[in-house]
Design an enzyme around this catalytic site. Structure first.
Site, PDB file in Angstrom:
ATOM      1  N   LYS A 127     -33.333   9.286 -56.776  1.00  0.00           N
ATOM      2  CA  LYS A 127     -33.640   8.846 -58.138  1.00  0.00           C
ATOM      3  C   LYS A 127     -34.863   9.559 -58.708  1.00  0.00           C
ATOM      4  O   LYS A 127     -35.828   9.839 -57.984  1.00  0.00           O
ATOM      5  CB  LYS A 127     -33.858   7.327 -58.118  1.00  0.00           C
ATOM      6  N   SER A 151     -31.712   0.173 -63.066  1.00  0.00           N
ATOM      7  CA  SER A 151     -32.202   1.451 -63.540  1.00  0.00           C
ATOM      8  C   SER A 151     -31.797   2.639 -62.675  1.00  0.00           C
ATOM      9  O   SER A 151     -32.059   3.784 -63.037  1.00  0.00           O
ATOM     10  CB  SER A 151     -33.729   1.407 -63.653  1.00  0.00           C
ATOM     11  N   SER A 172     -32.201  -3.201 -59.712  1.00  0.00           N
ATOM     12  CA  SER A 172     -31.920  -1.823 -60.127  1.00  0.00           C
ATOM     13  C   SER A 172     -31.110  -0.975 -59.161  1.00  0.00           C
ATOM     14  O   SER A 172     -30.674   0.110 -59.527  1.00  0.00           O
ATOM     15  CB  SER A 172     -33.225  -1.101 -60.466  1.00  0.00           C
TER      16      SER A 172
END
Length: 474
Positions: free
Chosen positions: A89, A164, A188
């Site tokens: 990420k 996210s 997330s």
């Protein structure tokens, strides 16, 4: 196209699990270089449609894969994940690369070193071929970002992948290799896993060291199978002195030992989170069926009330608004204006809160922790929905899409960040149109291995997944 030893049907290399890839490398059925080329080819077919990647580096990955191929040919793999394609990420630092946090308002400064999870993956020989997208500052459950292009869900391009860890979720569903690393401060990794049909573990707080650490923030694996999540944890769950809240090494944990029977275990079925967005009927049915499956295997299932109150959820909202405004307020008006309007509107309300309002909001974390401890006094595990809704439009910042009601959809996930309990999302079924719906299994603090074991048991009871989505035809 190759056939893994453990399967009868031919499967594309990019669709193989990390466990099967390692077995194939060891048996010299195929090489890391061959696997990477299939992943790169698959990315080329999917990426124009889902836009899941950031800093995609096929040439650098090819060099790393060649080195891994040479090691496997010598019979000298460097670690557990040698030659396995991995994405990381955006907000997890990788040396020499900027960390935009999904926001156009963030200055692009190269990181001086790998963050702990990235360092562990690299040390294990994993091929980090790309980073993945995320929304502004990681404060949305969405693929919407002011920095990255809009990330879409491979199961339905009109739908949101969640966030996210949005790019990680989309990449996992699309088949960009088996392993993806996300972060979770309120849902997330679990929410995109729910909406993308994946497995995602939010470990106990401190189990996977992070830098910088923060209340409730963890890093965790996002994979297609429970075994692959456990394999990643073998590598990720090692102490790192940069995280002052990381847990000490625990030699009693054997991440690959996932044999666990639900028999006689006390499981609470939480269909009502206590507050937040109403539960949609198809989500409810999937959670109920998951509980029934575990009950059929001998678990003692009891329906329980949620632990979250309106006051707790609003308190967390106030606390995180103030925290976000603290970051934005340090920017110039021009820089601040580059952030998503939704994020700016949401955070700006934090400027109007009093110090007492904010500390009351933070104290909600303590109230949640106490409620969770009380709940698990008489339970071994909790099973619940992950999200109250099946899906929502790709262009939305959140299911309700209202900055005045930003946390209504995280009532099932955020309590376990604040209480520090391990929680896993695993696909439990599909809606009438074939869209995946996740279920969540939560365990006592530090029982990460047990949560993985329960997910593995459910995975077997659930039966095979439906076929993963294919790239749109040109």
């Amino acid at each position: 196209m190759h056939k893994p030893a453990a399967e009868e049907e031919i499967t594309s290399l990019h669709d193989l699990s990390a466990v099967d890839l390692t077995a194939g490398y060891r048996a010299k059925q195929f090489s890391p270089s061959e696997v990477l080329e299939e992943v790169i080819e698959h990315v080329a077919a999917w990426e124009p449609h889902i836009r899941a990647l950031y800093l995609f580096d096929p040439d650098g990955a090819r060099a790393a894969a060649k080195a891994s191929t040479d090691r496997w040919q010598r019979g000298e793999p460097t670690g557990t994940l040698d030659g396995i394609p991995v994405t990381i990420k955006d907000n997890i630092a990788t040396k020499g690369q900027p960390i935009p946090l999904g926001a156009a308002s963030v200055k692009l400064i190269p990181a001086e070193k790998d963050a702990p999870p990235a360092a562990r993956l690299r040390e294990s020989g994993a091929i980090i071929f790309s980073k993945t997208t995320m929304p502004d500052y990681g404060m949305l459950s969405s693929g919407l970002s002011s920095f990255h292009p809009l990330t879409r869900n491979p199961w339905d391009l009109a739908k949101n992948p969640g966030g996210s860890s949005s790019g990680a979720g989309a990449a996992g569903a699309a088949g960009y290799g088996p392993l993806h690393l996300g972060t979770d401060i309120g849902g997330s990794v679990r929410l995109p896993a729910c909406w993308c049909g994946l497995v995602a573990l939010k470990p106990s707080f401190g189990r996977v060291p992070v830098d910088p650490p923060y209340v409730g923030r963890v890093a965790g694996p996002m994979t297609r199978t429970v075994d692959d999540a456990a394999l990643m944890m073998c590598v990720l769950a090692k102490p790192d002195r940069r995280d002052g809240m990381s847990l000490p090494a625990d030699s009693s944990i054997h991440w690959k030992t996932l044999d666990k029977s639900p028999r006689k275990l006390r499981i609470g079925l939480m269909l009502d989170a206590g507050t937040g967005q109403p539960l949609e009927s198809e989500v409810r049915s999937v959670a109920v069926n998951a509980a029934k499956a575990l009950e059929s295997a001998g678990a003692v299932v009891t329906e329980i009330d949620g632990i979250l109150t309106r006051e707790m959820l609003d308190g967390l909202d106030n606390f995180f608004r103030a925290r976000m405004w603290d970051d934005l307020s340090k920017l110039s008006p021009e820089e601040r204006g580059k952030a998503l309007p939704y994020i700016h509107t949401w955070a700006e309300a934090g400027a109007r809160l009093s110090g007492v309002d904010v500390i009351r909001g933070f104290n909600a974390t303590m109230a949640i922790r106490a409620a969770a401890a009380k709940l698990f006094h008489d339970l071994d595990y909790v099973i619940s929905p992950v999200s109250p809704v099946v899906n929502f439009p790709a262009e939305f910042a959140a299911p309700i899409n209202d900055p005045d009601k930003p946390f209504e959809h995280i009532a099932y996930t955020v309590p376990w960040n604040m209480s520090e309990n391990p929680a896993i999302s695993i696909n439990g079924g599909y809606d009438a149109k074939g869209f995946p719906i996740g279920v969540q299994i939560v365990g006592r603090r530090f029982d990460d291995l047990g949560v993985l074991g329960m997910a593995k048991a459910f995975e077997g009871l659930r039966g095979p997944q439906r076929p993963w989505p294919s790239p749109p035809k040109k």
